[in-house]
Design a protein around this motif. Structure first.
Motif, PDB file in Angstrom:
ATOM      1  N   ARG A 163       0.926  -1.132   0.047  1.00 48.66           N
ATOM      2  CA  ARG A 163      -0.065   0.081  -0.101  1.00 48.66           C
ATOM      3  C   ARG A 163       0.996   1.127   0.065  1.00 48.66           C
ATOM      4  O   ARG A 163       2.221   1.276   0.639  1.00 48.66           O
ATOM      5  CB  ARG A 163      -0.967   0.164   1.335  1.00 48.66           C
ATOM      6  CG  ARG A 163      -1.935  -1.191   1.326  1.00 48.66           C
ATOM      7  CD  ARG A 163      -2.713  -1.023   2.764  1.00 48.66           C
ATOM      8  NE  ARG A 163      -1.663  -1.381   3.941  1.00 48.66           N
ATOM      9  CZ  ARG A 163      -2.057  -1.433   4.969  1.00 48.66           C
ATOM     10  NH1 ARG A 163      -3.268  -1.095   5.536  1.00 48.66           N
ATOM     11  NH2 ARG A 163      -1.142  -1.436   5.900  1.00 48.66           N
ATOM     12  N   PHE A 164       0.463   2.317  -0.489  1.00 44.60           N
ATOM     13  CA  PHE A 164       1.253   3.505  -0.880  1.00 44.60           C
ATOM     14  C   PHE A 164       0.621   4.571  -0.789  1.00 44.60           C
ATOM     15  O   PHE A 164      -0.593   4.797  -1.056  1.00 44.60           O
ATOM     16  CB  PHE A 164       2.169   3.612  -2.109  1.00 44.60           C
ATOM     17  CG  PHE A 164       1.457   3.576  -3.104  1.00 44.60           C
ATOM     18  CD1 PHE A 164       1.066   4.687  -3.943  1.00 44.60           C
ATOM     19  CD2 PHE A 164       1.141   2.391  -3.627  1.00 44.60           C
ATOM     20  CE1 PHE A 164       0.404   4.621  -5.030  1.00 44.60           C
ATOM     21  CE2 PHE A 164       0.521   2.375  -5.109  1.00 44.60           C
ATOM     22  CZ  PHE A 164       0.107   3.576  -5.831  1.00 44.60           C
ATOM     23  N   GLU A 165       1.096   5.871  -0.228  1.00 45.67           N
ATOM     24  CA  GLU A 165       0.783   7.078  -0.061  1.00 45.67           C
ATOM     25  C   GLU A 165       1.945   8.048  -0.743  1.00 45.67           C
ATOM     26  O   GLU A 165       2.866   7.777  -0.618  1.00 45.67           O
ATOM     27  CB  GLU A 165       0.070   7.624   1.003  1.00 45.67           C
ATOM     28  CG  GLU A 165       1.102   7.847   2.226  1.00 45.67           C
ATOM     29  CD  GLU A 165       0.600   8.359   3.339  1.00 45.67           C
ATOM     30  OE1 GLU A 165      -0.616   8.944   3.352  1.00 45.67           O
ATOM     31  OE2 GLU A 165       1.313   8.500   4.555  1.00 45.67           O
ATOM     32  N   VAL A 166       1.498   9.253  -1.401  1.00 48.64           N
ATOM     33  CA  VAL A 166       2.459  10.117  -1.683  1.00 48.64           C
ATOM     34  C   VAL A 166       2.263  11.493  -0.946  1.00 48.64           C
ATOM     35  O   VAL A 166       1.152  11.574  -0.272  1.00 48.64           O
ATOM     36  CB  VAL A 166       2.427  10.430  -3.358  1.00 48.64           C
ATOM     37  CG1 VAL A 166       2.677   9.438  -4.148  1.00 48.64           C
ATOM     38  CG2 VAL A 166       1.193  10.984  -3.634  1.00 48.64           C
ATOM     39  N   ARG A 167       3.383  12.217  -0.713  1.00 48.58           N
ATOM     40  CA  ARG A 167       3.311  13.357   0.044  1.00 48.58           C
ATOM     41  C   ARG A 167       3.648  14.708  -0.962  1.00 48.58           C
ATOM     42  O   ARG A 167       5.152  15.104  -0.756  1.00 48.58           O
ATOM     43  CB  ARG A 167       4.390  13.290   1.241  1.00 48.58           C
ATOM     44  CG  ARG A 167       3.886  12.066   1.980  1.00 48.58           C
ATOM     45  CD  ARG A 167       4.993  11.887   3.398  1.00 48.58           C
ATOM     46  NE  ARG A 167       4.598  10.862   4.255  1.00 48.58           N
ATOM     47  CZ  ARG A 167       5.238  10.683   5.249  1.00 48.58           C
ATOM     48  NH1 ARG A 167       6.351  11.225   5.789  1.00 48.58           N
ATOM     49  NH2 ARG A 167       4.827   9.571   5.957  1.00 48.58           N
ATOM     50  N   PRO A 168       2.811  15.383  -1.723  1.00 45.47           N
ATOM     51  CA  PRO A 168       3.090  16.656  -2.459  1.00 45.47           C
ATOM     52  C   PRO A 168       3.808  17.465  -1.775  1.00 45.47           C
ATOM     53  O   PRO A 168       4.607  18.312  -2.060  1.00 45.47           O
ATOM     54  CB  PRO A 168       1.719  16.753  -2.915  1.00 45.47           C
ATOM     55  CG  PRO A 168       0.980  15.571  -3.043  1.00 45.47           C
ATOM     56  CD  PRO A 168       1.533  15.014  -1.599  1.00 45.47           C
ATOM     57  N   ARG A 169       3.333  17.812  -0.192  1.00 45.34           N
ATOM     58  CA  ARG A 169       4.080  18.627   0.483  1.00 45.34           C
ATOM     59  C   ARG A 169       4.780  17.670   1.856  1.00 45.34           C
ATOM     60  O   ARG A 169       4.001  16.877   2.381  1.00 45.34           O
ATOM     61  CB  ARG A 169       3.232  19.647   1.253  1.00 45.34           C
ATOM     62  CG  ARG A 169       2.619  20.560   0.161  1.00 45.34           C
ATOM     63  CD  ARG A 169       1.545  21.514   0.817  1.00 45.34           C
ATOM     64  NE  ARG A 169       1.019  22.405  -0.464  1.00 45.34           N
ATOM     65  CZ  ARG A 169       1.709  23.506  -0.748  1.00 45.34           C
ATOM     66  NH1 ARG A 169       2.800  23.932  -0.415  1.00 45.34           N
ATOM     67  NH2 ARG A 169       1.179  24.406  -1.672  1.00 45.34           N
TER      68      ARG A 169
END
Length: 351
Positions: free
Chosen positions: A334-340
């Motif tokens: 599972r993944f998430e991204v962190r634009p900030r």
């Protein structure tokens, strides 16, 4: 036991893939085996800047062919990869999702662990890929299109923020000033090329926060001053563009150099690392090298071809964090991204 780490970068408008071999011991420097990069500059030129949706779609087209090219150049097989690393942030959300999705899918297919990496940490540690790598501790000047920061770096994952921009980054000042001068995209390199034919003392432009008591930056006022001067020149701008470009570049470079010297004085350190796309600027290197040489300070840069976003720096960060025991690559896909994502917060394991 050494590990083979695949790094994928897709935070903005470059797709980068690289393969790094990490030694078992922290004292054993990781080795770059191969890397490949595709720039989207030509595609975005028609729009005068990065179009996020187009950037994301192009990453989808490029990432797997680049991965195949890297494996071929390194003489490695897909099955030999031990860890897949990717840029988790900061950056454009859609672009980040492409790299994260491909990395996690590839790791799952290979039954290998995966590791998310901070994009700016990649730039920060990219000089360790050079022929003259730095030693800890050092002052780092991170200077790019979206970020301008001074950091104290005592080791991998040990970062302290000394100062940062309160508005436009240095790269934004280059790009926006270039647009005011009628130059194409990407504006920063175009302005730097034009400045070579101009007089840096032709126009008196402001050096915002140059004499402040802190290490913060501000470049928005400089952009406004360039606009004002361009309007004053009117029809005569074309004849004076090189002079205005040179004066603009000189103002930006002087602030960067003087603030970096102030950071050295404040910390008492005698080593500087310059990283990020603006770190390739020749005038910045000339002035910083001269100022530091006069003070007996060593300056380190990434190789010119590694100043822009690239997969090598992502794989390198993963290798160095694993070697330092700051990370355990995970088998949860599972993944998430962190634009900030604040770099100063990356002092422990990345989630």
């Amino acid at each position: 036991m050494s590990q083979l780490i695949l790094g994928i970068e897709s935070s903005c408008d470059e797709t980068g893939v690289a393969l790094v071999r990490a030694g078992a011991a922290q004292t054993e420097a990781p080795t770059l085996l191969a890397h490949a990069l595709h720039s989207q500059v030509e595609m975005h030129q028609a729009y005068g800047g990065v179009v996020p949706e187009l950037a994301s779609r192009d990453h989808i087209r490029r990432v797997l062919p680049l991965t195949e090219a890297v494996l071929r150049d390194a003489g490695a097989q897909l099955s030999e990869i031990d860890v897949v690393a990717y840029t988790q942030g900061p950056g454009l959300a859609g672009a980040l999702l492409v790299g994260a999705g491909v990395a996690c899918a590839l790791a799952a297919a290979l039954d290998r662990p995966v590791l998310g990496v901070h994009h700016l940490e990649g730039h920060l540690l990219s000089p360790f890929l050079s022929a003259d790598p730095p030693q800890f501790p050092f002052v780092a000047l991170l200077v790019s299109g979206g970020h301008t920061q001074l950091m104290r770096v005592d080791g991998v994952g040990r970062y302290g923020l000394l100062g940062e921009t309160i508005d436009d980054a240095a790269g934004e000042a280059f790009d926006k000033s270039a647009k005011l001068l009628g130059l194409g995209y990407p504006g920063g390199p175009a302005l730097a090329r034009l400045a070579e034919d101009g007089d840096p003392a032709a126009f008196k432009l402001p050096r915002p926060l140059l004499h402040s008591r802190d290490l913060d930056f501000s470049f928005a006022g400089l952009k406004t001053a360039v606009l004002t001067q361009a309007n004053r020149l009117g029809a005569g701008l074309q004849e004076r563009r090189a002079d205005l470009a040179a004066s603009t570049q000189e103002a930006i470079v002087e602030v960067l150099v003087r603030k970096t010297l102030a950071a050295l004085a404040q910390t008492g350190l005698e080593r500087v690392v310059v990283a990020g796309g603006v770190g390739a600027n020749r005038r910045l290197r000339e002035r910083l090298d001269a100022a530091c040489r006069a003070r007996g300070v060593r300056v380190h840069y990434p190789e010119l071809h590694l100043c822009t976003d690239n997969g090598a720096m992502i794989a390198m960060v993963a290798a160095m964090r694993l070697q330092a025991g700051l990370e355990q690559a995970r088998a949860d896909y599972r993944f998430e991204v962190r634009p900030r994502w604040d770099l100063a917060s990356v002092g422990a394991a990345v989630a």
